[in-house]
Design an enzyme around this catalytic site. Structure first.
Site, PDB file in Angstrom:
ATOM      1  N   VAL A  11       0.824  -1.206   0.000  1.00 42.80           N
ATOM      2  CA  VAL A  11       0.000   0.000   0.000  1.00 42.80           C
ATOM      3  C   VAL A  11       0.862   1.261   0.000  1.00 42.80           C
ATOM      4  O   VAL A  11       0.680   2.162  -0.823  1.00 42.80           O
ATOM      5  CB  VAL A  11      -0.951  -0.009   1.222  1.00 42.80           C
ATOM      6  N   THR A  81      -1.163  -3.955   9.903  1.00 42.50           N
ATOM      7  CA  THR A  81      -2.115  -4.153  11.014  1.00 42.50           C
ATOM      8  C   THR A  81      -2.441  -5.644  11.057  1.00 42.50           C
ATOM      9  O   THR A  81      -3.560  -6.053  10.731  1.00 42.50           O
ATOM     10  CB  THR A  81      -3.401  -3.319  10.801  1.00 42.50           C
ATOM     11  N   THR A 116      -5.626  -0.737   7.114  1.00 43.26           N
ATOM     12  CA  THR A 116      -6.962  -1.217   7.501  1.00 43.26           C
ATOM     13  C   THR A 116      -7.028  -1.249   9.023  1.00 43.26           C
ATOM     14  O   THR A 116      -6.260  -1.973   9.667  1.00 43.26           O
ATOM     15  CB  THR A 116      -7.179  -2.628   6.915  1.00 43.26           C
ATOM     16  N   PHE A 141      -7.881  -0.061  -1.345  1.00 43.40           N
ATOM     17  CA  PHE A 141      -8.601  -1.257  -1.829  1.00 43.40           C
ATOM     18  C   PHE A 141      -7.807  -2.025  -2.881  1.00 43.40           C
ATOM     19  O   PHE A 141      -8.358  -2.871  -3.567  1.00 43.40           O
ATOM     20  CB  PHE A 141      -9.962  -0.848  -2.412  1.00 43.40           C
ATOM     21  N   ARG A 143      -5.404  -4.510  -5.125  1.00 42.69           N
ATOM     22  CA  ARG A 143      -5.169  -5.955  -5.134  1.00 42.69           C
ATOM     23  C   ARG A 143      -3.687  -6.202  -5.310  1.00 42.69           C
ATOM     24  O   ARG A 143      -3.054  -5.561  -6.162  1.00 42.69           O
ATOM     25  CB  ARG A 143      -5.905  -6.607  -6.318  1.00 42.69           C
ATOM     26  N   LYS A 201     -13.977  -0.440   4.493  1.00 41.32           N
ATOM     27  CA  LYS A 201     -12.896  -1.336   4.070  1.00 41.32           C
ATOM     28  C   LYS A 201     -13.174  -2.779   4.535  1.00 41.32           C
ATOM     29  O   LYS A 201     -13.079  -3.729   3.754  1.00 41.32           O
ATOM     30  CB  LYS A 201     -11.562  -0.830   4.649  1.00 41.32           C
ATOM     31  N   LEU A 247     -15.433 -15.733  -8.229  1.00 37.77           N
ATOM     32  CA  LEU A 247     -16.396 -16.812  -8.455  1.00 37.77           C
ATOM     33  C   LEU A 247     -15.708 -18.141  -8.739  1.00 37.77           C
ATOM     34  O   LEU A 247     -16.356 -19.088  -9.134  1.00 37.77           O
ATOM     35  CB  LEU A 247     -17.321 -16.465  -9.634  1.00 37.77           C
ATOM     36  N   CYS A 257      -4.900 -10.135   3.657  1.00 35.76           N
ATOM     37  CA  CYS A 257      -6.061  -9.305   4.028  1.00 35.76           C
ATOM     38  C   CYS A 257      -7.306 -10.082   4.447  1.00 35.76           C
ATOM     39  O   CYS A 257      -7.826  -9.850   5.533  1.00 35.76           O
ATOM     40  CB  CYS A 257      -6.398  -8.364   2.873  1.00 35.76           C
ATOM     41  N   LYS A 260      -7.307 -11.913   8.026  1.00 31.85           N
ATOM     42  CA  LYS A 260      -7.210 -11.017   9.189  1.00 31.85           C
ATOM     43  C   LYS A 260      -8.382 -10.037   9.226  1.00 31.85           C
ATOM     44  O   LYS A 260      -8.875  -9.700  10.297  1.00 31.85           O
ATOM     45  CB  LYS A 260      -5.862 -10.295   9.205  1.00 31.85           C
TER      46      LYS A 260
HETATM   47  N1  LIG Z   1      -1.501  -5.853   0.839  1.00 31.51           N
HETATM   48  C1  LIG Z   1      -2.692  -5.521   0.369  1.00 31.51           C
HETATM   49  O1  LIG Z   1      -3.155  -6.045  -0.648  1.00 31.51           O
HETATM   50  C2  LIG Z   1      -3.513  -4.466   1.065  1.00 31.51           C
HETATM   51  C3  LIG Z   1      -4.580  -3.879   0.381  1.00 31.51           C
HETATM   52  C4  LIG Z   1      -5.331  -2.912   1.030  1.00 31.51           C
HETATM   53  C5  LIG Z   1      -5.056  -2.575   2.333  1.00 31.51           C
HETATM   54  N2  LIG Z   1      -4.025  -3.183   2.980  1.00 31.51           N
HETATM   55  C6  LIG Z   1      -3.756  -2.765   4.357  1.00 31.51           C
HETATM   56  O2  LIG Z   1      -2.710  -1.791   4.314  1.00 31.51           O
HETATM   57  C7  LIG Z   1      -1.835  -1.956   5.434  1.00 31.51           C
HETATM   58  C8  LIG Z   1      -0.428  -2.246   4.950  1.00 31.51           C
HETATM   59  O3  LIG Z   1      -0.462  -3.454   4.223  1.00 31.51           O
HETATM   60  P1  LIG Z   1       0.792  -3.925   3.344  1.00 31.51           P
HETATM   61  O4  LIG Z   1       0.407  -5.205   2.702  1.00 31.51           O
HETATM   62  O5  LIG Z   1       1.265  -2.793   2.509  1.00 31.51           O
HETATM   63  O6  LIG Z   1       1.826  -4.211   4.521  1.00 31.51           O
HETATM   64  P2  LIG Z   1       3.366  -4.563   4.450  1.00 31.51           P
HETATM   65  O7  LIG Z   1       3.650  -5.393   5.628  1.00 31.51           O
HETATM   66  O8  LIG Z   1       3.716  -5.058   3.081  1.00 31.51           O
HETATM   67  O9  LIG Z   1       4.059  -3.143   4.610  1.00 31.51           O
HETATM   68  C9  LIG Z   1       4.068  -2.403   5.792  1.00 31.51           C
HETATM   69  C10 LIG Z   1       5.431  -1.720   5.847  1.00 31.51           C
HETATM   70  O10 LIG Z   1       5.440  -0.786   6.916  1.00 31.51           O
HETATM   71  C11 LIG Z   1       6.741  -0.788   7.475  1.00 31.51           C
HETATM   72  N3  LIG Z   1       6.685  -0.185   8.811  1.00 31.51           N
HETATM   73  C12 LIG Z   1       6.080  -0.664   9.922  1.00 31.51           C
HETATM   74  N4  LIG Z   1       6.260   0.207  10.958  1.00 31.51           N
HETATM   75  C13 LIG Z   1       6.980   1.231  10.473  1.00 31.51           C
HETATM   76  C14 LIG Z   1       7.501   2.423  11.045  1.00 31.51           C
HETATM   77  N5  LIG Z   1       7.303   2.726  12.341  1.00 31.51           N
HETATM   78  N6  LIG Z   1       8.201   3.259  10.259  1.00 31.51           N
HETATM   79  C15 LIG Z   1       8.432   2.960   8.965  1.00 31.51           C
HETATM   80  N7  LIG Z   1       7.972   1.838   8.368  1.00 31.51           N
HETATM   81  C16 LIG Z   1       7.259   0.999   9.107  1.00 31.51           C
HETATM   82  C17 LIG Z   1       7.120  -2.270   7.471  1.00 31.51           C
HETATM   83  O11 LIG Z   1       8.512  -2.447   7.595  1.00 31.51           O
HETATM   84  C18 LIG Z   1       6.582  -2.706   6.110  1.00 31.51           C
HETATM   85  O12 LIG Z   1       7.542  -2.572   5.085  1.00 31.51           O
HETATM   86  C19 LIG Z   1      -2.451  -3.073   6.282  1.00 31.51           C
HETATM   87  O13 LIG Z   1      -3.306  -2.512   7.225  1.00 31.51           O
HETATM   88  C20 LIG Z   1      -3.256  -3.869   5.268  1.00 31.51           C
HETATM   89  O14 LIG Z   1      -4.331  -4.560   5.866  1.00 31.51           O
HETATM   90  C21 LIG Z   1      -3.235  -4.100   2.370  1.00 31.51           C
END
Ligand SMILES: NC(=O)c1ccc[n+]([C@@H]2O[C@H](COP(=O)([O-])OP(=O)(O)OC[C@H]3O[C@@H](n4cnc5c(N)ncnc54)[C@H](O)[C@@H]3O)[C@@H](O)[C@H]2O)c1
Length: 428
Positions: A11, A81, A116, A141, A143, A201, A247, A257, A260
């Site tokens: 994200v 998260t 999220t 949102f 993918r 979300k 589907l 996602c 959790k």
């Molecule tokens: N992956 C998806 O497809 C997706 C889609 C929509 C929403 N989300 C939500 O977005 C959020 C992030 O998801 P993601 O998949 O990108 O996570 P991720 O684990 O790939 O990335 C999170 C990043 O944040 C960094 N981080 C954590 N604490 C930090 C700090 N204090 N300072 C600097 N960097 C820090 C981590 O090292 C990591 O690289 C989550 O809440 C997830 O549920 C994810």
């Protein structure tokens, strides 16, 4: 605008690159030293299409902390998260980042939480540690496998918080909203309360997961009543009220996602005394789906069998194995004494003891295997030369957990084909 994005995961990195590409000045903070080092070398740490090119084309600065956070007009928070053991979202990363922002950002700075987060989190931050900033829930949102594509062309933007932040959020997204000339090309921005944005979300992910669980039930039932699951699902897909997405039946949904977010939504509802029956059933169905799929393999192979596992990622198009059903299956099969050799186009090694070996192609992973199991829907698995594959396997069982292999081709190649809609015969 001057933006600081905290967290360079799927994200955060996609947001940082997209906002930089449309003209904002962006600093991206990442605390993981290995990820940060790759980003500074302008290397894609995620394997997402287009990220490598944009890293080279944009001027996003990657830092371990932003000493100029007080210059930011907007701080975007995109840290993890993850799921706690009790199903609730673990907000430790959000709270840690909030403390830093509270200390370093100017009073009045808009803090947009892209992660999220459970309903009420923004309110808690606004009345607590981020009392001098303006906290907005702005969930993402996208993918995985399409992170940049979805960030550049979102279907909708949702944001909620104090009304004073609205103009800033609109200015932030203005360059991404105008996709074309027609009015319908304009991406809607739904401005609402932070609680509504937070719930929006979870509602989307909860619904998509429920849709998948329902589809798996239909495929199982089709088998019981002697109907063709593929024909039934194709018919459903043509109904515009249902739509073709999510589907395909499978061994169960997973990823970073859906598991959790469904658990957190169920926990949130339960905490408020609300019994979210449909969601509970969707989660339970998913657990049962994987258990039944594993049982199908166990029933048809000896306890010392070798399994050629095709796919480790939670879905095709990504190297992400977080909550991957393929890994859950490998753990269960290894736990019963079976040996699991694997191949995944995006993964060269794994730290998981359940996998004996990760090979560099499907034929190597399936060599001398008693059963071939497809656990991720990579297109290359659908195109496999099944006759050549059967030449290298010991046994003739092919278990397709993603409905990607043509059963007729499998049979012609000498495989005993078992698909996901054959699960009704299995009992966990
Ligand atoms: N992956 C998806 O497809 C997706 C889609 C929509 C929403 N989300 C939500 O977005 C959020 C992030 O998801 P993601 O998949 O990108 O996570 P991720 O684990 O790939 O990335 C999170 C990043 O944040 C960094 N981080 C954590 N604490 C930090 C700090 N204090 N300072 C600097 N960097 C820090 C981590 O090292 C990591 O690289 C989550 O809440 C997830 O549920 C994810």
């Amino acid at each position: 605008m001057r933006l600081t994005v905290v967290g360079a995961g799927y994200v955060g990195l996609a947001s940082a690159l997209a906002f930089a590409a449309v003209g904002h000045e962006v600093v991206c903070v990442e605390r993981d030293p290995a990820r940060l080092a790759r980003l500074r070398r302008r290397e894609d740490p995620l394997g997402e299409p287009g990220v490598g090119e944009l890293l080279r084309q944009t001027a996003v600065r990657f830092v371990e902390s932003d000493p100029e956070l007080d210059h930011a007009d907007v701080v975007l928070v995109a840290v993890g998260t993850p799921m706690r053991a009790d199903g609730h979202a673990d907000l430790a990363q959000i709270d840690e980042v909030s403390r830093i922002i509270a200390y370093d950002a100017r009073p009045g700075t808009v803090v947009a939480i892209r992660s999220t987060i459970p309903v009420g989190t923004c309110d808690r931050l606004q009345t607590g540690v981020l009392g001098h900033q303006v906290v907005v829930s702005n969930p993402e949102f996208l993918r995985e496998g399409h992170a940049l594509e979805d960030t550049f062309a979102p279907t909708r933007i949702v944001a909620g918080g104090p009304s004073g932040a609205r103009a800033i959020v609109e200015a932030l997204y203005a360059p991404l909203r105008n996709r074309g000339r027609r009015a319908s090309d304009f991406v809607p921005l739904i401005w609402t309360t932070s609680r509504s944005a937070e719930l929006a979300k979870y509602a989307a992910n909860g619904f998509l997961a429920t849709k998948l669980s329902f589809v798996n039930e239909i495929a199982n039932l089709a088998d019981v009543v002697g109907a063709d699951a593929a024909a039934v699902l194709r018919t459903m897909a043509l109904d515009p009220r249902i739509g073709a997405g999510h589907l395909r039946p499978g061994l169960g949904w997973g990823g970073s996602c859906f598991p959790k977010d469904t658990r957190a939504l169920a926990a949130l509802a339960a905490g408020e005394g609300y019994d979210f029956i449909v969601l509970r059933a969707a989660i339970e169905q998913n657990n049962r789906q994987l258990a039944q799929f594993a049982y199908l393999i166990e029933r048809e192979t000896r306890a010392d069998a070798t399994i050629g596992l095709l796919g480790l990622a939670f879905k095709a198009g990504t190297a992400d194995t977080r909550e991957s059903p393929a890994l859950a299956l490998a753990r269960r099969l290894a736990g019963t004494g079976r040996r699991v050799n694997a191949y995944d186009p995006a993964i060269r090694s794994t730290p998981y003891a359940a996998i004996s070996r990760v090979d560099s192609d499907a034929f190597a992973a399936c060599a001398e295997a008693d059963a071939v199991v497809v656990a991720t829907e990579w297109p290359e698995f659908a195109a496999l030369d099944l006759c050549a594959l059967r030449q290298v396997t010991r046994g003739d069982l092919l278990v397709d957990g993603r409905a990607v292999i043509d059963p007729v081709r499998a049979a012609a190649a000498g495989f005993r084909y078992r698909g996901v809609s054959g699960l009704s015969a299995a009992q966990a």
